[in-house]
Write a protein that holds these residues in place. Structure first.
Motif, PDB file in Angstrom:
ATOM      1  N   ALA A 210       9.225   2.922   3.705  1.00  0.00           N
ATOM      2  CA  ALA A 210       9.784   2.240   2.528  1.00  0.00           C
ATOM      3  C   ALA A 210       8.799   2.155   1.364  1.00  0.00           C
ATOM      4  CB  ALA A 210      10.270   0.846   2.928  1.00  0.00           C
ATOM      5  N   GLU A 211       7.543   1.827   1.682  1.00  0.00           N
ATOM      6  CA  GLU A 211       6.569   1.641   0.602  1.00  0.00           C
ATOM      7  C   GLU A 211       6.319   2.949  -0.149  1.00  0.00           C
ATOM      8  OE1 GLU A 211       2.650   0.876   2.000  1.00  0.00           O
ATOM      9  OE2 GLU A 211       1.783   1.041  -0.015  1.00  0.00           O
ATOM     10  N   SER A 220       5.245   4.555  -9.121  1.00  0.00           N
ATOM     11  CA  SER A 220       4.343   3.404  -9.339  1.00  0.00           C
ATOM     12  C   SER A 220       2.946   3.741  -8.817  1.00  0.00           C
ATOM     13  CB  SER A 220       4.898   2.172  -8.621  1.00  0.00           C
ATOM     14  OG  SER A 220       5.124   2.484  -7.261  1.00  0.00           O
ATOM     15  N   ASP A 221       2.010   2.967  -9.191  1.00  0.00           N
ATOM     16  CA  ASP A 221       0.569   3.085  -8.882  1.00  0.00           C
ATOM     17  C   ASP A 221       0.153   4.319  -8.077  1.00  0.00           C
ATOM     18  OD1 ASP A 221       1.248   1.897  -6.150  1.00  0.00           O
ATOM     19  OD2 ASP A 221       1.642   0.189  -7.447  1.00  0.00           O
ATOM     20  N   ASP A 222      -0.457   5.257  -8.787  1.00  0.00           N
ATOM     21  CA  ASP A 222      -1.040   6.467  -8.167  1.00  0.00           C
ATOM     22  C   ASP A 222      -0.023   7.310  -7.417  1.00  0.00           C
ATOM     23  OD1 ASP A 222      -3.983   4.532  -7.255  1.00  0.00           O
ATOM     24  OD2 ASP A 222      -3.491   5.616  -9.106  1.00  0.00           O
ATOM     25  N   SER A 229       5.210  13.566  -3.853  1.00  0.00           N
ATOM     26  CA  SER A 229       5.663  13.305  -5.232  1.00  0.00           C
ATOM     27  C   SER A 229       5.613  14.574  -6.088  1.00  0.00           C
ATOM     28  CB  SER A 229       4.785  12.231  -5.871  1.00  0.00           C
ATOM     29  OG  SER A 229       3.472  12.743  -6.039  1.00  0.00           O
ATOM     30  N   LEU A 230       4.923  15.604  -5.583  1.00  0.00           N
ATOM     31  CA  LEU A 230       4.798  16.849  -6.366  1.00  0.00           C
ATOM     32  C   LEU A 230       6.009  17.764  -6.152  1.00  0.00           C
ATOM     33  CD1 LEU A 230       1.009  17.591  -5.692  1.00  0.00           C
ATOM     34  CD2 LEU A 230       2.044  16.269  -7.573  1.00  0.00           C
ATOM     35  N   VAL A 231       6.845  17.379  -5.182  1.00  0.00           N
ATOM     36  CA  VAL A 231       8.035  18.211  -4.898  1.00  0.00           C
ATOM     37  C   VAL A 231       9.049  17.967  -6.006  1.00  0.00           C
ATOM     38  CG1 VAL A 231       9.945  18.632  -3.311  1.00  0.00           C
ATOM     39  CG2 VAL A 231       7.628  18.190  -2.427  1.00  0.00           C
TER      40      VAL A 231
END
Ligand code: 6PG
Length: 252
Positions: A210-211, A220-222, A229-231
């Motif tokens: 979940a986080e 959010s943050d970094d 996240s690059l996908v």
């Protein structure tokens, strides 16, 4: 089922399901619909991920969808593999064979495994050449109809970890990698291949995800230090299929 679009560059489709059964049903209907677009004689190509989520989904597929799909029209590949023998319990191929293929009497011609037993550098090159030969191309890069990805609790995907996130930007289609904790050698697809797919579908379930799901989808943050996240398929669709627990920290 809850559907909403996060504020994301590629506007991924995010769906939250009450349980894995509902998630699997949606995934299968999506694949069935997309297979209709393939002309006869054309394989629908899927790159699978490893781990426990697909294993649980395979069990539901065998129970409820075994006869609902013409499996002979699907060409299975893997987005990553552990550098172990195909009989090893750690092998993604082994997990897939035991939980899916053997129940479907799938022929050898319907899957192309990564030879985890072979020398990693050479196998990464060999497998990249096989994928390049067997798939149609888009932008001069082999293009999967569907790449299924999981999300690690550290934000890794395929076998690209935060510690070696630069692999995502490799000019190769597949790279060798290493698990940052166990040191286990891996072979993984890179961003060049992943972001060229017609569709990339993340499957994430359980509260432990979940986080990271919220960090990635809400940027959010970094968030951009996490490989998942690059996908962001340049021309394709990005879909996140979550259960309620994995979607628990998303702002509705
Ligand atoms: C692997 C996977 C890996 C996996 C994530 C999530 O070879 O382990 O490809 O990227 O998808 O670690 O795994 P779970 O589904 O077990 O949480």
């Amino acid at each position: 089922m809850t559907e909403f679009t996060a504020s994301y560059k590629m506007e991924p489709k995010i769906k939250i399901f009450k349980d894995l059964e509902e998630l699997t049903g949606y995934l299968m209907s999506r694949i069935q619909r997309q297979m209709l677009n393939k002309s006869s004689g054309q394989y629908y190509s899927i790159a699978l991920s490893g781990g426990s989520t697909p294993k649980a989904i395979f069990k539901i597929i065998i129970e409820k969808y075994r006869t609902k799909i013409d499996w002979s029209r699907i060409a299975f590949f893997w987005g990553d593999e552990r550098c172990v023998a195909p009989s090893d319990s750690e092998s993604n191929y082994h997990m897939t064979y035991q939980n899916l293929f053997r129940h479907l009497n799938l022929q050898e011609l319907n899957f192309c495994r990564i030879n985890g037993e072979d020398e990693p550098e050479g196998e990464a090159i060999r497998y990249a050449e096989r994928v390049d030969f067997m798939l149609p191309h888009f932008n001069g890069i082999p293009q999967f109809d569907l790449i299924i990805l999981g999300l690690g609790e550290d934000g890794h995907t395929a076998s690209i970890f935060p510690e070696n996130i630069s692999l995502f930007y490799s000019d190769k289609l597949f790279e060798t990698s290493q698990h940052p904790v166990t040191g286990q050698k891996r072979i993984t697809a890179t961003g060049k291949l992943i972001n060229n797919a017609k569709e990339v579908c993340f499957l994430a379930t359980g509260i432990s995800k979940a986080e990271k799901v919220a960090q990635i989808l809400e940027k959010s943050d970094d968030w951009d230090t996490l490989p998942a996240s690059l996908v962001n398929p340049a021309q394709g669709k990005l879909v996140w299929l979550l259960d309620k627990a994995a979607g628990a920290e998303l702002l509705m």
